[in-house]
Design an enzyme around this catalytic site. Structure first.
Site, short mmCIF file in Angstrom:
data_model
loop_
_atom_site.label_atom_id
_atom_site.label_comp_id
_atom_site.label_asym_id
_atom_site.label_seq_id
_atom_site.Cartn_x
_atom_site.Cartn_y
_atom_site.Cartn_z
N ARG A 157 0.82 -1.22 0.00
CA ARG A 157 0.00 0.00 0.00
C ARG A 157 0.85 1.26 0.00
O ARG A 157 0.39 2.32 -0.45
CB ARG A 157 -0.98 -0.03 1.18
CG ARG A 157 -2.18 -0.92 0.90
CD ARG A 157 -3.02 -1.08 2.13
NE ARG A 157 -2.55 -2.14 2.98
CZ ARG A 157 -2.73 -2.20 4.29
NH1 ARG A 157 -3.34 -1.23 4.91
NH2 ARG A 157 -2.29 -3.22 4.99
N GLU A 166 1.45 -4.69 13.57
CA GLU A 166 0.30 -4.87 14.46
C GLU A 166 -0.09 -6.35 14.43
O GLU A 166 -0.53 -6.91 15.41
CB GLU A 166 -0.88 -3.98 13.99
CG GLU A 166 -2.00 -3.90 15.00
CD GLU A 166 -3.21 -3.13 14.51
OE1 GLU A 166 -3.26 -2.75 13.34
OE2 GLU A 166 -4.14 -2.94 15.32
O1 LIG Z 1 3.12 0.74 11.59
P1 LIG Z 1 3.12 -0.73 11.33
O2 LIG Z 1 2.64 -1.54 12.50
O3 LIG Z 1 4.44 -1.23 10.82
O4 LIG Z 1 2.03 -1.03 10.21
C1 LIG Z 1 1.88 -0.25 9.04
C2 LIG Z 1 2.08 -1.04 7.80
O5 LIG Z 1 1.10 -2.10 7.71
C3 LIG Z 1 0.51 -2.06 6.42
O6 LIG Z 1 1.19 -2.82 5.49
P2 LIG Z 1 1.20 -4.42 5.48
O7 LIG Z 1 2.50 -4.90 6.06
O8 LIG Z 1 -0.05 -4.96 6.09
O9 LIG Z 1 1.32 -4.79 3.94
P3 LIG Z 1 0.46 -4.45 2.63
O10 LIG Z 1 0.70 -2.99 2.32
O11 LIG Z 1 1.09 -5.35 1.62
O12 LIG Z 1 -0.99 -4.76 2.89
C4 LIG Z 1 0.55 -0.60 6.05
O13 LIG Z 1 0.42 -0.41 4.64
C5 LIG Z 1 1.89 -0.15 6.57
O14 LIG Z 1 2.95 -0.37 5.66
N1 LIG Z 2 -5.43 -1.80 11.47
C1 LIG Z 2 -4.85 -1.75 10.28
N2 LIG Z 2 -5.58 -1.50 9.16
C2 LIG Z 2 -4.98 -1.46 7.96
N3 LIG Z 2 -3.66 -1.66 7.77
C3 LIG Z 2 -2.92 -1.91 8.85
N4 LIG Z 2 -1.58 -2.12 8.98
C4 LIG Z 2 -1.33 -2.33 10.29
N5 LIG Z 2 -2.44 -2.22 11.01
C5 LIG Z 2 -3.46 -1.97 10.14
#
Ligand SMILES: O=P(O)(O)OC[C@H]1O[C@H](OP(=O)(O)OP(=O)(O)O)[C@H](O)[C@@H]1O
Ligand SMILES: Nc1ncnc2[nH]cnc12
Length: 177
Positions: free
Chosen positions: A61, A98
């Protein structure tokens, strides 16, 4: 100009991807041309005078927000990818999420010591992903101009974890909790 109502187009999904997590689904906001434009313009405007030469966005994302913000700022875009996806030599940093843990990789020639780098993502939760990217920027000897997020899960206190790693500015368009 009135502030854009980003939250109108962000959907809460309880217990996804695991019980206890409320997942913030940004896909309706990005599918909306005005909403998408407001996200990109608002983050870019905040860092327009920061002399940014490179934007880092984390898979997946972070690509959706980081690449258009980089283009808007006239900067280059550097993808921070999940392990094994980049074809050449990389620098790597691990982080906690998370939900779960992972690591991010950047090509060794993607950033140089004279770059001014902005980290951009859709969401900051624990701050683990952002801190991993800040550590990567530091390893390249580049200057971190700041971090720009669409959404900040303030109840998880990501600013505390980020402040332990860097004094760079943290900016978010929507704060939750
Ligand atoms: O602050 P944090 O606890 O590190 O979480 C934030 C990250 O989590 C999500 O990505 P995710 O790793 O879920 O991957 P995605 O973008 O491929 O869905 C979001 O896009 C951030 O990059
Ligand atoms: N609660 C949440 N929703 C969407 N993206 C996330 N990445 C980490 N925590 C998330």
């Amino acid at each position: 100009m009135a502030a854009y109502d980003f939250e109108r187009l962000i959907v809460d999904i309880p217990d996804y991807p695991e019980p206890g997590v409320v997942f913030k689904d940004i896909t309706p906001l990005f599918a909306d041309p005005e909403g998408f434009d407001a996200v990109v313009e608002s983050i870019a405007a905040r860092f327009a005078d920061a002399g940014v030469t490179k934007v880092i966005g984390a898979e997946a994302r972070g690509f959706m927000v980081g690449a258009p913000v980089a283009h808007r700022l006239g900067a280059g875009f550097v993808p921070a990818r999940k392990p094994g996806k980049l074809p050449r030599e990389t620098a790597s940093e691990s982080y906690a999420l998370e939900y779960g843990t992972d690591s991010l990789e950047i090509h060794l020639d993607a950033i140089s010591s004279d770059d001014v780098v902005l980290i951009v993502d859709d969401l900051v939760a624990t701050g683990g992903t952002a801190v991993a990217q800040a550590r990567l920027v530091e390893r390249f000897g580049a200057r971190l101009a700041g971090m720009g997020f669409l959404m900040e899960l303030a109840f998880l206190d990501p600013r505390k974890a980020i402040a332990e790693a860097t004094d760079a500015e943290v900016f978010s368009l929507v704060k939750v909790g």
